[in-house]
Motif scaffolding. Structure first.
Motif, short mmCIF file in Angstrom:
data_model
loop_
_atom_site.label_atom_id
_atom_site.label_comp_id
_atom_site.label_asym_id
_atom_site.label_seq_id
_atom_site.Cartn_x
_atom_site.Cartn_y
_atom_site.Cartn_z
N UNK A 129 0.81 -1.21 0.00
CA UNK A 129 0.00 0.00 0.00
C UNK A 129 0.84 1.26 0.00
N UNK A 130 2.12 1.13 -0.33
CA UNK A 130 3.03 2.28 -0.26
C UNK A 130 2.49 3.46 -1.06
N UNK A 131 1.97 3.19 -2.24
CA UNK A 131 1.54 4.26 -3.12
C UNK A 131 0.30 4.99 -2.62
N UNK A 132 -0.29 4.53 -1.56
CA UNK A 132 -1.48 5.19 -1.02
C UNK A 132 -1.12 6.18 0.08
N UNK A 133 0.16 6.31 0.38
CA UNK A 133 0.60 7.18 1.48
C UNK A 133 1.35 8.41 0.97
N UNK A 134 1.11 9.53 1.61
CA UNK A 134 2.00 10.66 1.52
C UNK A 134 3.27 10.30 2.31
N UNK A 135 4.41 10.61 1.74
CA UNK A 135 5.67 10.29 2.41
C UNK A 135 6.40 11.56 2.79
N UNK A 136 7.00 11.53 3.97
CA UNK A 136 7.71 12.70 4.44
C UNK A 136 9.08 12.37 4.99
N UNK A 137 9.91 13.40 5.04
CA UNK A 137 11.23 13.31 5.68
C UNK A 137 11.31 14.35 6.80
N UNK A 138 11.89 13.92 7.90
CA UNK A 138 12.09 14.78 9.06
C UNK A 138 13.51 14.57 9.56
N UNK A 139 13.95 15.44 10.46
CA UNK A 139 15.23 15.25 11.12
C UNK A 139 15.13 15.74 12.56
N UNK A 140 16.04 15.20 13.36
CA UNK A 140 16.13 15.64 14.75
C UNK A 140 17.59 15.74 15.13
N UNK A 141 18.01 16.94 15.46
CA UNK A 141 19.38 17.18 15.92
C UNK A 141 19.42 17.01 17.44
N UNK A 155 19.68 13.05 13.06
CA UNK A 155 19.10 11.78 12.66
C UNK A 155 17.93 12.09 11.73
N UNK A 156 17.91 11.42 10.58
CA UNK A 156 16.91 11.68 9.56
C UNK A 156 15.91 10.52 9.52
N UNK A 157 14.64 10.88 9.49
CA UNK A 157 13.56 9.89 9.53
C UNK A 157 12.65 10.04 8.32
N UNK A 158 12.17 8.92 7.82
CA UNK A 158 11.07 8.99 6.86
C UNK A 158 9.79 8.55 7.57
N UNK A 159 8.67 8.98 7.02
CA UNK A 159 7.39 8.68 7.62
C UNK A 159 6.32 8.56 6.53
N UNK A 160 5.33 7.73 6.81
CA UNK A 160 4.20 7.54 5.90
C UNK A 160 2.95 8.13 6.53
N UNK A 161 2.23 8.90 5.75
CA UNK A 161 1.09 9.58 6.32
C UNK A 161 -0.13 9.60 5.43
N UNK A 162 -1.21 10.06 6.01
CA UNK A 162 -2.47 10.23 5.29
C UNK A 162 -2.96 11.66 5.47
N UNK A 163 -3.92 12.03 4.62
CA UNK A 163 -4.46 13.38 4.73
C UNK A 163 -4.30 14.13 3.45
#
Length: 122
Positions: free
Chosen positions: A28-40, A93-101
């Motif tokens: 279902x990957x293609x059904x998600x908005x994907x994002x990148x974040x980071x935390x120092x 540290x860099x994170x990816x995330x899957x989201x909806x909306x």
């Protein structure tokens, strides 16, 4: 259920480039908005970029606009973050995330990767 695994982090000199990858499990990957974040260290999580389900639209934070580019390949269940002209303050540290909306009005991220360390030396 989606599992996300980031890769591509490492040590790079200032001015250099890195390409982060995030591989997703599931069909279902293609059904998600994907994002990148980071935390120092000692800081909160910072939004960097997100990309629509099809990959046709992106939103990039002003803090990295012109240096970072997000893309995705739904055939490979992957999302990428190309980072150019890296600075020591990009260390995090860099994170990816899957989201909806909605890409423009608001995205709720429901799945997160474990993160990959990026260190930029001066």
């Amino acid at each position: 259920q989606v599992q996300l695994v980031e890769s591509g982090g490492g040590l790079v000199q200032a001015g250099g480039s890195l390409r982060l990858s995030c591989a997703a499990s599931g069909r279902t990957f293609s059904s998600y908005i994907m994002g990148w974040f980071r935390q120092a260290p000692g800081k909160g999580r910072e939004f960097l970029a997100r990309i629509s389900e099809s990959g046709g639209s992106t939103v990039v934070a002003d803090s990295v606009k012109g240096r970072f580019t997000i893309s995705r390949d739904n055939a490979k269940n992957s999302v990428y973050l190309q980072m150019n002209s890296l600075k020591p303050e990009d260390t995090a540290v860099y994170y990816c995330a899957a989201g909806t909306g909605n890409l423009w009005r608001g995205t709720t991220y429901v799945y997160w990767g474990q993160g990959t360390q990026v260190t930029v030396s001066a």
